[in-house]
Enzyme design. Structure first.
Site, PDB file in Angstrom:
ATOM      1  N   ASP A  49       0.843  -1.196   0.000  1.00  0.00           N
ATOM      2  CA  ASP A  49       0.000   0.000   0.000  1.00  0.00           C
ATOM      3  C   ASP A  49       0.881   1.250   0.000  1.00  0.00           C
ATOM      4  O   ASP A  49       1.662   1.474   0.923  1.00  0.00           O
ATOM      5  CB  ASP A  49      -0.881  -0.006   1.252  1.00  0.00           C
ATOM      6  CG  ASP A  49      -1.825   1.185   1.299  1.00  0.00           C
ATOM      7  OD1 ASP A  49      -2.928   1.072   0.739  1.00  0.00           O
ATOM      8  OD2 ASP A  49      -1.460   2.220   1.889  1.00  0.00           O
ATOM      9  N   TYR A  54       2.818   9.831  -0.377  1.00  0.00           N
ATOM     10  CA  TYR A  54       3.905   9.232   0.426  1.00  0.00           C
ATOM     11  C   TYR A  54       5.262   9.506  -0.226  1.00  0.00           C
ATOM     12  O   TYR A  54       6.296   9.263   0.382  1.00  0.00           O
ATOM     13  CB  TYR A  54       3.733   7.723   0.580  1.00  0.00           C
ATOM     14  CG  TYR A  54       2.474   7.269   1.278  1.00  0.00           C
ATOM     15  CD1 TYR A  54       1.599   8.171   1.884  1.00  0.00           C
ATOM     16  CD2 TYR A  54       2.159   5.910   1.339  1.00  0.00           C
ATOM     17  CE1 TYR A  54       0.448   7.732   2.514  1.00  0.00           C
ATOM     18  CE2 TYR A  54       1.000   5.461   1.974  1.00  0.00           C
ATOM     19  CZ  TYR A  54       0.146   6.381   2.550  1.00  0.00           C
ATOM     20  OH  TYR A  54      -1.001   5.939   3.168  1.00  0.00           O
ATOM     21  N   LYS A  79      -2.816   5.911  -4.248  1.00  0.00           N
ATOM     22  CA  LYS A  79      -3.881   6.870  -3.955  1.00  0.00           C
ATOM     23  C   LYS A  79      -3.577   8.226  -4.600  1.00  0.00           C
ATOM     24  O   LYS A  79      -2.419   8.633  -4.658  1.00  0.00           O
ATOM     25  CB  LYS A  79      -4.013   7.075  -2.433  1.00  0.00           C
ATOM     26  CG  LYS A  79      -4.051   5.784  -1.628  1.00  0.00           C
ATOM     27  CD  LYS A  79      -4.096   6.044  -0.130  1.00  0.00           C
ATOM     28  CE  LYS A  79      -3.816   4.775   0.648  1.00  0.00           C
ATOM     29  NZ  LYS A  79      -2.377   4.473   0.765  1.00  0.00           N
ATOM     30  N   HIS A 112      -7.505   9.763  -1.897  1.00  0.00           N
ATOM     31  CA  HIS A 112      -6.860   9.740  -0.587  1.00  0.00           C
ATOM     32  C   HIS A 112      -7.615  10.533   0.476  1.00  0.00           C
ATOM     33  O   HIS A 112      -7.629  10.171   1.647  1.00  0.00           O
ATOM     34  CB  HIS A 112      -5.433  10.290  -0.739  1.00  0.00           C
ATOM     35  CG  HIS A 112      -4.479   9.861   0.314  1.00  0.00           C
ATOM     36  ND1 HIS A 112      -3.127   9.789   0.115  1.00  0.00           N
ATOM     37  CD2 HIS A 112      -4.676   9.481   1.590  1.00  0.00           C
ATOM     38  CE1 HIS A 112      -2.534   9.381   1.232  1.00  0.00           C
ATOM     39  NE2 HIS A 112      -3.451   9.194   2.146  1.00  0.00           N
ATOM     40  N   LEU A 191      -2.732  -0.890  14.422  1.00  0.00           N
ATOM     41  CA  LEU A 191      -2.192  -1.104  15.774  1.00  0.00           C
ATOM     42  C   LEU A 191      -2.221   0.202  16.570  1.00  0.00           C
ATOM     43  O   LEU A 191      -1.491   0.373  17.547  1.00  0.00           O
ATOM     44  CB  LEU A 191      -0.761  -1.665  15.700  1.00  0.00           C
ATOM     45  CG  LEU A 191      -0.624  -3.002  14.959  1.00  0.00           C
ATOM     46  CD1 LEU A 191       0.833  -3.391  14.793  1.00  0.00           C
ATOM     47  CD2 LEU A 191      -1.390  -4.098  15.694  1.00  0.00           C
ATOM     48  N   LYS A 233       2.640  -1.491   9.659  1.00  0.00           N
ATOM     49  CA  LYS A 233       3.821  -0.887   9.040  1.00  0.00           C
ATOM     50  C   LYS A 233       5.026  -1.018   9.954  1.00  0.00           C
ATOM     51  O   LYS A 233       4.930  -0.750  11.145  1.00  0.00           O
ATOM     52  CB  LYS A 233       3.545   0.586   8.765  1.00  0.00           C
ATOM     53  CG  LYS A 233       4.586   1.243   7.895  1.00  0.00           C
ATOM     54  CD  LYS A 233       4.629   2.734   8.120  1.00  0.00           C
ATOM     55  CE  LYS A 233       5.523   3.074   9.282  1.00  0.00           C
ATOM     56  NZ  LYS A 233       5.568   4.489   9.618  1.00  0.00           N
ATOM     57  N   VAL A 235       9.690  -0.982   9.623  1.00  0.00           N
ATOM     58  CA  VAL A 235      10.886  -1.087   8.788  1.00  0.00           C
ATOM     59  C   VAL A 235      11.835  -2.131   9.385  1.00  0.00           C
ATOM     60  O   VAL A 235      12.931  -2.345   8.879  1.00  0.00           O
ATOM     61  CB  VAL A 235      11.614   0.273   8.621  1.00  0.00           C
ATOM     62  CG1 VAL A 235      10.759   1.229   7.806  1.00  0.00           C
ATOM     63  CG2 VAL A 235      11.959   0.892   9.970  1.00  0.00           C
ATOM     64  N   SER A 242       6.742 -10.933  11.875  1.00  0.00           N
ATOM     65  CA  SER A 242       5.799 -11.342  12.934  1.00  0.00           C
ATOM     66  C   SER A 242       4.389 -10.808  12.669  1.00  0.00           C
ATOM     67  O   SER A 242       3.402 -11.463  12.988  1.00  0.00           O
ATOM     68  CB  SER A 242       6.297 -10.922  14.326  1.00  0.00           C
ATOM     69  OG  SER A 242       6.030  -9.561  14.585  1.00  0.00           O
ATOM     70  N   ASN A 243       4.279  -9.632  12.025  1.00  0.00           N
ATOM     71  CA  ASN A 243       2.959  -9.076  11.722  1.00  0.00           C
ATOM     72  C   ASN A 243       2.176  -9.940  10.734  1.00  0.00           C
ATOM     73  O   ASN A 243       0.951  -9.878  10.685  1.00  0.00           O
ATOM     74  CB  ASN A 243       3.092  -7.653  11.153  1.00  0.00           C
ATOM     75  CG  ASN A 243       3.421  -6.626  12.223  1.00  0.00           C
ATOM     76  OD1 ASN A 243       3.190  -6.843  13.406  1.00  0.00           O
ATOM     77  ND2 ASN A 243       3.966  -5.499  11.807  1.00  0.00           N
TER      78      ASN A 243
END
Length: 290
Positions: A49, A54, A79, A112, A191, A233, A235, A242-243
Site C-alpha cells: 500500500d 507518500y 492513492k 486519498h 495497531l 507498518k 521497517v 511477525s505481523n
C-alpha cells in the site's frame, strides 16, 4: 490458498484482495522504502500500500520489479492526492502513479482525502478502471457524513473505504453503511500507531499469552476476523515477519467480544473537523520534485 499465498477477501467488484498488506506511510524514499518493501515481499507479503503523497511510489515499484515475483501475484494499492482532483489533473495523476510504479495497471486506486473536486476525480478514476488501468477503485478517510455526501453521486460504488481502525476505534456506524453495498473496510493505523495503552490492554495481553503471540498479532487477528483488511507498518525485518504470522490461531467468540468492548468510538483523526481539507491541501506540494 489464493495465488497471493495469503488469504483473500472478495470485493464487491469480484476481485480478490489479500487480507493483509504492507503499509509504506512515512517510510522515506532514500532507499528505506525499497529495502522495507523488498523485505516484506521476501517475508511473504503480496499486498503493498502506497500513495502519491507518500512520495515513495518509485521505490515501491522498483522493489516489486526486483523481487522477481510475477506481477499478478502482487496486489498494489496507490492513492490520488487532493491537489489533483480536477478532472484533467486527475487523469494525469493516474498516469504519473503508473509511471512511477512502473506498472501497466494498479490493483486498487483510492481517492486519498474526501474534499474538493471529489466528483471530478472519481469520474477520472471510473474511466481509468474501464480502460483497464485500475482494477479496483475506492476511497479513503470517508466518515458516514462524507460518504453520504459524495458516494450517492458516483456511478460506480467504491470497492473499499480505507480509514483509521483499531480496537479503540471500531467504526461501527460506518461499517453499517458500508455493509449495505458490500464495501470492504481497510484499516490504516491497525495497531493504533503503536499506542502503548492499546498494546498493554490486559484483555489483549492475556489472549496473547494464551496463544503464545504478541499483542500486535492478537490485534491484527481480531481485525482479520472482523473482515477488515490491515496494513501493519514497520521497517524492522523481525516485526515485518511477525505481523504476517497471524493465521495459525483463531480467537473465540468470547475473545472477540472482549476486544470489541474496548471500543472508545473515536480516533486520532477527525475527517469531519472544520478546515481539515484546506489544511491537507496546503500541507505540501506533491509535484514539487516531478
Amino acid at each position: 490458498m489464493s495465488k497471493y499465498n495469503v488469504p483473500t477477501f472478495k470485493l464487491n467488484d469480484g476481485n480478490e484482495i489479500p487480507v493483509i498488506g504492507f503499509g509504506t506511510f512515512q517510510i522515506p524514499a532514500d532507499g528505506t522504502t525499497y529495502n522495507a518493501v523488498k523485505d516484506a515481499l521476501a517475508a511473504g507479503y503480496r499486498h503493498i500500500d502506497t500513495a502519491a503523497a507518500y512520495m515513495n511510489e518509485q521505490e515501491v515499484g522498483k522493489a516489486i520489479k526486483d523481487s522477481g515475483i510475477p506481477r499478478d501475484q502482487i496486489w498494489v494499492t496507490s492513492k490520488m492526492w487532493l491537489q489533483d482532483y480536477k478532472y484533467e489533473d486527475a487523469k494525469k495523476a493516474i498516469e504519473i502513479s503508473l509511471n512511477k510504479l512502473g506498472l501497466d495497471y494498479i490493483d486498487l486506486y483510492l481517492l486519498h482525502q474526501p474534499y474538493g473536486a471529489v466528483d471530478e476525480a472519481w469520474k477520472a478514476v471510473e474511466e481509468a478502471q474501464k480502460a483497464g488501468k485500475l482494477r479496483s477503485i475506492g476511497v479513503s478517510n470517508m466518515t458516514p457524513k462524507l460518504w453520504n455526501k459524495f458516494v450517492p453521486n458516483f456511478d460506480v460504488t467504491p470497492a473499499v473505504n480505507q480509514v483509521e481502525f483499531n480496537p479503540y476505534f471500531q467504526q461501527k456506524k460506518l461499517r453499517e453503511i458500508l455493509a449495505k453495498d458490500d464495501v470492504r473496510l481497510e484499516a490504516w493505523a491497525p495497531l493504533g500507531q503503536g499506542n502503548a495503552d492499546l498494546l498493554h490492554e490486559p484483555v489483549i495481553t492475556a489472549i496473547a499469552e494464551k496463544y503464545g503471540k504478541n499483542a500486535g498479532q492478537v490485534i491484527l487477528r481480531f481485525e482479520n476476523q472482523e473482515g477488515i483488511v490491515v496494513f501493519p507498518k514497520s521497517v524492522h525485518e523481525a516485526r515485518i515477519k511477525s505481523n504476517l504470522d497471524i493465521f495459525d490461531f483463531e480467537l473465540t467468540d468470547e475473545e472477540m467480544d472482549q476486544i470489541r468492548a474496548l471500543d472508545k468510538g473515536k480516533g486520532m483523526h477527525d475527517p469531519d473537523a472544520p478546515g481539515v481539507g484546506e489544511m491537507l491541501l496546503n500541507a505540501y506540494d506533491i509535484h514539487a520534485n516531478d
